[in-house]
Design a protein around this motif. Structure first.
Motif, PDB file in Angstrom:
ATOM      1  N   MET A 122       0.977  -1.118   0.061  1.00  0.00           N
ATOM      2  CA  MET A 122      -0.075  -0.029  -0.103  1.00  0.00           C
ATOM      3  C   MET A 122       0.955   1.410   0.004  1.00  0.00           C
ATOM      4  SD  MET A 122      -2.852   1.337  -0.066  1.00  0.00           S
ATOM      5  CE  MET A 122      -4.389   1.827   0.477  1.00  0.00           C
ATOM      6  N   VAL A 123       2.084   1.198   0.640  1.00  0.00           N
ATOM      7  CA  VAL A 123       2.770   2.299   0.820  1.00  0.00           C
ATOM      8  C   VAL A 123       3.545   2.718  -0.432  1.00  0.00           C
ATOM      9  CG1 VAL A 123       5.013   3.198   2.014  1.00  0.00           C
ATOM     10  CG2 VAL A 123       3.317   1.932   3.340  1.00  0.00           C
ATOM     11  N   ILE A 124       3.759   1.584  -1.165  1.00  0.00           N
ATOM     12  CA  ILE A 124       4.485   1.732  -2.572  1.00  0.00           C
ATOM     13  C   ILE A 124       3.406   2.414  -3.508  1.00  0.00           C
ATOM     14  CG2 ILE A 124       5.172   0.421  -4.566  1.00  0.00           C
ATOM     15  CD1 ILE A 124       6.550  -1.503  -2.753  1.00  0.00           C
ATOM     16  N   ALA A 125       2.352   2.014  -3.620  1.00  0.00           N
ATOM     17  CA  ALA A 125       1.378   2.661  -4.306  1.00  0.00           C
ATOM     18  C   ALA A 125       1.327   4.066  -3.872  1.00  0.00           C
ATOM     19  CB  ALA A 125       0.061   1.775  -4.166  1.00  0.00           C
ATOM     20  N   ILE A 126       1.168   4.527  -2.772  1.00  0.00           N
ATOM     21  CA  ILE A 126       1.103   5.751  -2.435  1.00  0.00           C
ATOM     22  C   ILE A 126       2.203   6.560  -2.780  1.00  0.00           C
ATOM     23  CG2 ILE A 126       0.823   7.361  -0.334  1.00  0.00           C
ATOM     24  CD1 ILE A 126      -0.728   5.185   1.002  1.00  0.00           C
ATOM     25  N   LEU A 127       3.327   6.036  -2.620  1.00  0.00           N
ATOM     26  CA  LEU A 127       4.541   6.815  -3.355  1.00  0.00           C
ATOM     27  C   LEU A 127       4.604   6.932  -4.895  1.00  0.00           C
ATOM     28  CD1 LEU A 127       7.419   5.068  -0.878  1.00  0.00           C
ATOM     29  CD2 LEU A 127       6.526   7.428  -1.042  1.00  0.00           C
ATOM     30  N   GLN A 128       4.213   5.832  -5.382  1.00  0.00           N
ATOM     31  CA  GLN A 128       4.266   5.909  -6.916  1.00  0.00           C
ATOM     32  C   GLN A 128       3.206   6.887  -7.330  1.00  0.00           C
ATOM     33  OE1 GLN A 128       3.275   1.814  -7.645  1.00  0.00           O
ATOM     34  NE2 GLN A 128       5.431   1.362  -8.078  1.00  0.00           N
ATOM     35  N   THR A 129       2.163   6.919  -6.681  1.00  0.00           N
ATOM     36  CA  THR A 129       0.954   8.098  -7.003  1.00  0.00           C
ATOM     37  C   THR A 129       1.533   9.370  -6.925  1.00  0.00           C
ATOM     38  OG1 THR A 129      -0.787   6.462  -6.411  1.00  0.00           O
ATOM     39  CG2 THR A 129      -1.353   8.897  -6.481  1.00  0.00           C
ATOM     40  N   ALA A 130       2.166   9.588  -5.602  1.00  0.00           N
ATOM     41  CA  ALA A 130       2.818  10.931  -5.170  1.00  0.00           C
ATOM     42  C   ALA A 130       3.672  11.520  -6.334  1.00  0.00           C
ATOM     43  CB  ALA A 130       3.464  11.052  -3.838  1.00  0.00           C
ATOM     44  N   THR A 131       4.576  10.183  -6.635  1.00  0.00           N
ATOM     45  CA  THR A 131       5.744  10.706  -7.950  1.00  0.00           C
ATOM     46  C   THR A 131       5.015  10.998  -9.027  1.00  0.00           C
ATOM     47  OG1 THR A 131       7.199   8.814  -6.684  1.00  0.00           O
ATOM     48  CG2 THR A 131       7.501   9.279  -9.097  1.00  0.00           C
ATOM     49  N   ALA A 132       3.803  10.242  -9.608  1.00  0.00           N
ATOM     50  CA  ALA A 132       3.282  10.735 -10.908  1.00  0.00           C
ATOM     51  C   ALA A 132       2.682  11.971 -10.430  1.00  0.00           C
ATOM     52  CB  ALA A 132       2.115   9.848 -11.019  1.00  0.00           C
ATOM     53  N   GLY A 133       2.262  12.267  -9.496  1.00  0.00           N
ATOM     54  CA  GLY A 133       1.845  13.776  -9.377  1.00  0.00           C
ATOM     55  C   GLY A 133       2.794  14.743  -9.292  1.00  0.00           C
ATOM     56  N   LEU A 134       3.924  14.517  -8.676  1.00  0.00           N
ATOM     57  CA  LEU A 134       4.940  15.600  -8.788  1.00  0.00           C
ATOM     58  C   LEU A 134       5.405  15.594 -10.004  1.00  0.00           C
ATOM     59  CD1 LEU A 134       7.083  14.500  -5.518  1.00  0.00           C
ATOM     60  CD2 LEU A 134       5.812  16.667  -5.878  1.00  0.00           C
ATOM     61  N   VAL A 135       5.451  14.751 -10.954  1.00  0.00           N
ATOM     62  CA  VAL A 135       5.997  14.643 -12.336  1.00  0.00           C
ATOM     63  C   VAL A 135       4.866  15.385 -13.129  1.00  0.00           C
ATOM     64  CG1 VAL A 135       6.199  13.303 -14.627  1.00  0.00           C
ATOM     65  CG2 VAL A 135       7.352  12.408 -12.434  1.00  0.00           C
ATOM     66  N   CYS A 136       3.797  15.246 -13.021  1.00  0.00           N
ATOM     67  CA  CYS A 136       2.836  16.070 -13.678  1.00  0.00           C
ATOM     68  C   CYS A 136       2.858  17.684 -13.121  1.00  0.00           C
ATOM     69  CB  CYS A 136       1.361  15.699 -13.273  1.00  0.00           C
ATOM     70  SG  CYS A 136       0.593  14.080 -14.080  1.00  0.00           S
ATOM     71  N   ALA A 137       3.046  17.926 -12.017  1.00  0.00           N
ATOM     72  CA  ALA A 137       3.263  19.113 -11.426  1.00  0.00           C
ATOM     73  C   ALA A 137       4.634  19.903 -12.399  1.00  0.00           C
ATOM     74  CB  ALA A 137       3.473  19.277 -10.037  1.00  0.00           C
ATOM     75  N   GLY A 138       5.746  19.101 -12.377  1.00  0.00           N
ATOM     76  CA  GLY A 138       6.789  19.384 -13.177  1.00  0.00           C
ATOM     77  C   GLY A 138       6.462  19.934 -14.731  1.00  0.00           C
ATOM     78  N   LEU A 139       5.636  18.643 -15.175  1.00  0.00           N
ATOM     79  CA  LEU A 139       5.081  18.804 -16.657  1.00  0.00           C
ATOM     80  C   LEU A 139       4.617  20.421 -16.549  1.00  0.00           C
ATOM     81  CD1 LEU A 139       3.842  15.490 -17.799  1.00  0.00           C
ATOM     82  CD2 LEU A 139       6.163  16.771 -18.132  1.00  0.00           C
ATOM     83  N   PHE A 140       3.681  20.758 -15.884  1.00  0.00           N
ATOM     84  CA  PHE A 140       2.798  21.897 -15.704  1.00  0.00           C
ATOM     85  C   PHE A 140       3.908  23.223 -15.656  1.00  0.00           C
ATOM     86  CE2 PHE A 140       0.626  25.445 -13.637  1.00  0.00           C
ATOM     87  CZ  PHE A 140      -0.590  25.776 -14.787  1.00  0.00           C
ATOM     88  N   TRP A 141       4.733  23.354 -14.757  1.00  0.00           N
ATOM     89  CA  TRP A 141       5.763  23.984 -14.633  1.00  0.00           C
ATOM     90  C   TRP A 141       6.786  24.277 -15.814  1.00  0.00           C
ATOM     91  CZ3 TRP A 141      11.274  24.182 -14.618  1.00  0.00           C
ATOM     92  CH2 TRP A 141      11.941  25.225 -14.167  1.00  0.00           C
ATOM     93  N   ILE A 142       6.997  23.277 -16.503  1.00  0.00           N
ATOM     94  CA  ILE A 142       7.822  23.536 -17.862  1.00  0.00           C
ATOM     95  C   ILE A 142       6.901  24.037 -18.824  1.00  0.00           C
ATOM     96  CG2 ILE A 142       9.016  22.075 -19.702  1.00  0.00           C
ATOM     97  CD1 ILE A 142       9.894  20.086 -17.402  1.00  0.00           C
ATOM     98  N   TRP A 143       5.696  23.640 -18.990  1.00  0.00           N
ATOM     99  CA  TRP A 143       5.032  24.436 -19.891  1.00  0.00           C
ATOM    100  C   TRP A 143       4.607  25.867 -19.565  1.00  0.00           C
ATOM    101  CZ3 TRP A 143       0.349  26.948 -18.886  1.00  0.00           C
ATOM    102  CH2 TRP A 143      -0.352  27.526 -19.962  1.00  0.00           C
TER     103      TRP A 143
END
Length: 160
Positions: free
Chosen positions: A1-22
């Motif tokens: 369960m912890v791994i799924a939460i960390l993976q979701t958080a990582t994907a969210g941070l990457v999406c935030a990074g994509l928005f920042w780059i845009w």
């Protein structure tokens, strides 16, 4: 369960990074920002459409679907995904045939960080395309005139 939460958080941070780059691209060149936004929208919707069409075995181009998100147009994709999944699980990659070591390891690490799923490869493609557009815009530097901005926008559009 912890791994799924960390993976979701990582994907969210990457999406935030994509928005920042845009936003960075859009500030430097509004035209390139619009091209990047359109490219992201088209790539995301297209990738998800084809993934879900095959994954759910929807009645669209049925003769080209392999199922599970894969298509006959890329017959080696299932084997590469298997190799990437193994690399993600073991955090290393050993293949006696030596198939695309750098690609498999890189995408394997990516899948380990955001979740092992064929749609994760589509996400990886999006991240790489945004990184390439950012590199193009940064390589052009500060735009001194309209022609330089148009040249950057044409380069971004050609890549996108």
């Amino acid at each position: 369960m912890v791994i799924a939460i960390l993976q979701t958080a990582t994907a969210g941070l990457v999406c935030a990074g994509l928005f920042w780059i845009w936003r960075m691209v859009n500030r430097r060149s509004p035209l390139s920002g619009k091209v990047l936004a359109a490219s992201l929208l088209i790539r995301t919707l297209g990738g998800l459409f084809f993934f879900w069409t095959s994954f759910l075995a929807l009645p669209f181009l049925e003769n080209l679907q392999l199922g599970n998100g894969f298509w006959t147009l890329a017959p080696d994709a299932e084997e590469y995904f298997r190799l990437m999944s193994r690399a993600a699980a073991d955090w290393h990659y050993q293949d006696p045939q030596g198939r695309s070591f750098g690609f498999v390891v890189t995408v394997g690490w990516w899948l380990g960080a955001v979740g092992v799923n064929p749609a994760g490869v589509v996400f990886f493609n999006l991240v790489l395309s945004v990184a390439m557009v950012a590199a193009i815009v940064v390589a052009f530097g500060r735009f001194r005139d309209r022609r330089a901005e148009l040249a950057a926008a044409v380069s971004v559009a050609a890549f996108s």
